[in-house]
Design an enzyme around this catalytic site. Structure first.
Site, short mmCIF file in Angstrom:
data_model
loop_
_atom_site.label_atom_id
_atom_site.label_comp_id
_atom_site.label_asym_id
_atom_site.label_seq_id
_atom_site.Cartn_x
_atom_site.Cartn_y
_atom_site.Cartn_z
N CYS A 273 71.11 -8.38 40.79
CA CYS A 273 71.10 -9.70 40.15
C CYS A 273 72.09 -10.55 40.92
CB CYS A 273 71.53 -9.53 38.69
SG CYS A 273 71.77 -11.07 37.81
N ASP B 52 75.98 -6.65 28.68
CA ASP B 52 76.17 -7.55 29.82
C ASP B 52 77.65 -7.91 29.98
OD1 ASP B 52 75.62 -10.17 31.52
OD2 ASP B 52 73.69 -9.14 31.39
N ASP B 53 77.90 -9.00 30.63
CA ASP B 53 79.23 -9.49 30.97
C ASP B 53 80.15 -9.52 29.75
OD1 ASP B 53 81.28 -10.74 32.20
OD2 ASP B 53 80.16 -12.53 32.81
N ASP C 91 67.52 -16.46 36.11
CA ASP C 91 68.19 -16.76 34.84
C ASP C 91 67.31 -17.65 33.97
OD1 ASP C 91 70.44 -15.30 35.13
OD2 ASP C 91 71.74 -16.95 35.71
N TRP D 75 68.91 -22.10 42.10
CA TRP D 75 69.23 -21.28 40.93
C TRP D 75 68.28 -21.69 39.80
CZ3 TRP D 75 71.04 -23.24 36.19
CH2 TRP D 75 71.30 -22.24 35.22
N LYS E 50 73.46 -3.09 35.79
CA LYS E 50 73.04 -4.41 36.29
C LYS E 50 74.17 -4.89 37.19
CE LYS E 50 71.97 -9.08 34.57
NZ LYS E 50 71.82 -9.86 33.34
N TRP E 51 73.88 -5.01 38.48
CA TRP E 51 74.89 -5.38 39.49
C TRP E 51 74.71 -6.86 39.79
CZ3 TRP E 51 76.64 -1.70 43.89
CH2 TRP E 51 77.41 -2.38 44.84
N ASP E 52 75.64 -7.65 39.28
CA ASP E 52 75.53 -9.10 39.39
C ASP E 52 76.35 -9.62 40.58
OD1 ASP E 52 74.81 -11.68 38.71
OD2 ASP E 52 75.54 -11.55 36.65
N ASN F 42 77.76 -13.63 41.31
CA ASN F 42 77.57 -14.97 40.78
C ASN F 42 78.13 -16.13 41.58
OD1 ASN F 42 76.02 -14.81 38.28
ND2 ASN F 42 77.63 -13.42 37.64
C1 DGJ Z 1 74.32 -14.20 35.65
C2 DGJ Z 1 73.16 -13.33 35.28
O1 DGJ Z 1 72.01 -13.75 35.93
C3 DGJ Z 1 72.99 -13.35 33.78
O2 DGJ Z 1 71.86 -12.61 33.40
C4 DGJ Z 1 74.23 -12.78 33.15
O3 DGJ Z 1 74.36 -11.43 33.52
C5 DGJ Z 1 75.45 -13.57 33.60
N1 DGJ Z 1 75.51 -13.70 35.04
C6 DGJ Z 1 76.71 -12.92 33.11
O4 DGJ Z 1 77.82 -13.49 33.61
#
Ligand code: DGJ
Length: 745
Positions: free
Chosen positions: A527, A367-368, A549, A200, A477-479, A481
């Site tokens: 993403c 964003d989020d 990131d 990451w 933007k489809w994240d 995480n």
């Molecule tokens: C991870 C993404 O890579 C960031 O750009 C951002 O969107 C955060 N998540 C939001 O939780």
């Protein structure tokens, strides 16, 4: 015909503009590989390439064929257990527990173009004028299973796309325990294995090492292609450079668990296997059922890695990216994440948007944190409706205000995820991926939805559709995480549990397919905590991806340079962020941050309302500069010049340079980054690439004119003198110089 077939000897020659790929049907009815390399003539026979020697201490195909030893032969899609002791391309387990297959060739067909796969992202050639597809059929009569091997040749990009499909025609079940997409057996092992690994915020750093006996591989078991290893690998001759030498590239059009592997065997030959990782995979085919592997892209260059990357970029633009976005210039965006994190309301966002509009930015991305009651990362994933506290007038109202400013509007989603603190979890706790009566492992305080279940995908589709319609959304933007743990579905029988990783990814593709079909004008950016799912499977739906990131300009040099080997710059989201940088604490000049980010899909990720007037003015200039050269930056031919990776060509990692060149070669922009400044630095020049040798150019508006051959061969002097005024303001480290090369009419 780019695919030539010698009917009598059953030889197939796939001929690209610069390469040849030849195989034949062997005596045992299976496919033997003959040649993959620089283009050679088509002949009616290649006896020499097929010649084998009988070796001691290995097994033979039959008693009367002691010299037919599969362990010695180069093959195209080998099974296991009949004398070839290398890692096989597939294995099937039958109801009696046996694992031997015997596929015999039964015929072939050639079709123009390249059809799309059902339910999987894939290469396509809808106009049917550029590609040909060869399908070879095999049958295991005993087991009543059929196998098709598909080869689509894209001759002008020197690309072959391969996949395999199994069909169970028996009345019993049969289970695949492994099914790679492609196998390539090469006659020697004089190659470097090049892969793109990291972590990451440190994605896709280039790693190059000599092949050695045994297995060397990169892979993922995270149910995502991952930031740790990318599926794209290259085999390059040890003397191959950016501009010379033989290189083969392999990539998988897939976003889940993968394995990209090379095996050097006892005879110093190399077997490459690329496909779904066999670990955590099994697929049971009942009567009449099929299994289609994802596709593997194989590309060849006899003239180094720049050519390989360029032909791949061209290939993806024409045959993988959604056609409506392939040539479409992408908007300059501003994203509020690093400006506000979860702390915002409509008024605050509108102030950012207004300032962004003033400097010429085109797309505002929220964003989020806009949904449920998400004030930190512990809540509300799955509740895809606006937070009433932050948006008392609704999200539609915010979007209306943004659109009124003549800005496009984009939103962040993390569709695959669920928080325990959410309405969705209260309603459907069983939708979380978990093993009953076992603890669930959290990742960023969240869990993963069971996307193998259609009702789950349906639900998320409906929720997202409502928001997209209400906001007239332009961009998503489809994240994603976290990686998946305790992978299990309460909706699947025990025998199918190992299908879950693949079924999950198919569910992700299903949602992408439905959303991109219904909202075809919406631009998707993929993403996964930055660049954790930067792969060709995603590219099929989302033409751009958040590269990392890590927005520190120095770190981005490595990340973007590494990424450029396998992916075009039009896929790489690249933003200017505030300093000191959030990930590294480093302070780099605003101009350097922009110069690095220009060579991708450009944007900003900072609180523009807090910048001094001087920086705002600089940003305004950056935005109009990017707009002027946007097509060149996003779609120009990309050349790597000097590598930031320590190693070959005596690079010490302090300098990196690269360049984009227009289609007609009349315009180019190069960037040269120097990480640390040296006192009384060595004399140096930059050697541009890809220009017309006989054309005259200026550099940065110079009065002196230069022929292309001069700029490429003699190079252009790079001044090391530090501007004293500039220097007084900041350190002279982290300097990025741009060179605008313009043809003189
Ligand atoms: C991870 C993404 O890579 C960031 O750009 C951002 O969107 C955060 N998540 C939001 O939780």
């Amino acid at each position: 015909m780019a695919i030539a077939v010698e009917e009598k000897r059953q030889i197939f020659h796939l001929q690209g503009d610069n390469f040849s790929y030849i195989f034949h049907v062997m005596e045992n009815g299976e496919l033997g590989q003959l040649y993959c390399g620089k283009k050679i003539h088509t002949k009616s026979d290649y006896k020499n390439l097929a010649t084998r020697e009988q070796r001691n201490a290995t097994t033979a195909w039959r008693l009367d064929k002691p010299d037919f030893q599969t362990d010695v032969l180069k093959q195209e899609y080998a099974g296991f257990g009949k004398g070839d002791f290398r890692v096989p391309a597939y294995q099937i387990i039958f109801t009696d527990g046996s694992r031997i297959s015997d596929f015999k060739y039964s015929g072939y067909e050639i079709n123009q173009g390249k059809n799309r796969l059902h339910g999987l992202p894939c290469a396509f050639e809808d106009s049917k004028d550029d590609a040909e597809t060869l399908t070879l059929f095999f049958e295991d009569k005993n087991a009543q299973i059929k196998l098709s091997l598909n080869y689509s040749l894209f001759p002008h990009q020197n690309v072959i796309v391969r996949s395999a499909e199994f069909i169970n025609n028996s009345s019993d079940w049969a289970a695949l325990s492994m099914a790679f997409s492609a196998q390539l057996d090469l006659p020697d092992c004089r190659y470097d294995f090049i892969h793109f690994s990291g972590s990451w915020a440190r994605e896709r750093h280039l790693v190059r090492s000599r092949l050695r006996p045994g297995l060397q591989s990169v892979g993922s078991l995270r149910t995502a292609s991952s930031a740790q290893h990318n599926p794209f690998i290259m085999l390059a001759r040890p003397d191959a450079t950016e501009d010379a030498g033989e290189v083969l590239g392999f990539n998988l059009i897939y976003s889940g668990n993968f394995l990209s592997q090379a095996e050097v065997d006892q005879f110093a030959t190399t077997r490459v296997l690329v496909g779904i990782n066999p670990q955590e995979f099994s697929w049971t085919m009942r009567q009449g059922e099929t299994f289609q592997t994802p596709e593997c892209v194989i590309s060849y260059s006899a003239s180094g890695m720049n050519t390989l990357s360029q032909q791949l970029a061209k290939f993806y633009k024409k045959h993988l990216v959604p056609a409506r976005f392939a040539e479409k210039e992408r908007p300059i965006l501003i994203n509020n994440w690093e400006a506000t994190y979860f702390d915002f309301d409509e008024a605050k966002l509108l102030t950012i948007a207004e300032k962004a509009k003033e400097v010429g930015i085109e797309l505002f991305v929220l964003d989020d944190g806009w949904f449920g009651h998400r004030d930190d990362d512990t809540a509300s994933l799955g509740d895809w409706f606006a937070d009433k506290k932050k948006f008392p007038l609704g999200l539609g109202h915010l979007s209306e205000q943004i659109h009124k400013m003549r800005l496009k509007f984009g939103l962040w989603f993390e569709p695959e995820m669920i928080s325990i603190d959410s309405d969705l979890y209260k309603e459907h706790p069983d939708w979380v991926i978990h093993v009953p009566d076992r603890a669930m492992t959290p990742g960023r305080n969240q869990f993963v939805l069971d996307f193998s279940r259609k009702e789950v995908v349906d639900y998320i589709f409906t929720m997202m559709s409502k928001v997209i319609e209400e906001t007239k959304l332009d961009y998503i933007k489809w994240d994603m995480n976290r990686h998946i743990t305790e992978i299990f579905s309460t909706a699947l029988p025990p025998v199918a549990q190992q299908e879950m990783p693949h079924l999950y990814i198919l569910g992700v593709y299903d949602l992408y397919e439905r959303l991109t079909k219904k909202f075809s004008e919406v631009l998707f950016e993929s993403c996964a905590s930055g660049g954790g799912r930067f792969d060709l499977g995603m590219m099929y739906y989302a033409p751009q991806a958040w590269t990392s990131d890590d927005t520190d300009a120095v770190e981005r040099i490595m990340i973007q340079y590494g990424t450029s080997y396998g992916y075009p710059q039009s896929m790489m989201g690249a933003h200017v962020s505030a300093v000191p940088n959030g990930q590294t604490g480093r302070v780099t000049p605003l101009s350097t941050r922009a110069s690095v980010a220009y060579f991708g899909v450009f944007g900003y990720e900072l609180d523009i309302t807090k910048l001094p007037a001087e920086e705002l003015a600089e940003i305004k200039e950056q935005v109009s500069f990017y707009k002027k050269y946007r097509r060149l930056f996003q779609f120009g031919k990309f050349y790597r010049i000097e590598s930031p990776f320590i190693g070959k060509n005596n690079t010490d990692g302090n300098i990196a340079s690269w360049q984009v060149v227009s289609e007609d070669k009349k315009q180019a922009i190069a960037c040269r980054c120097q990480i640390l400044n040296h006192a009384n630095a060595p004399y140096c020049r930059i050697y541009f690439k890809g220009l017309l040798p006989d054309q005259k150019y200026t550099v940065n508006g110079s009065t002196e004119e230069f022929y292309g051959d001069e700029l490429m061969n003699a190079g252009y002097f790079v001044t090391q003198t530090i501007d004293a005024v500039e220097h007084a303001k900041r350190s002279a480290d982290f300097e990025a110089k741009l060179f605008i090369i313009q043809a003189v009419d």
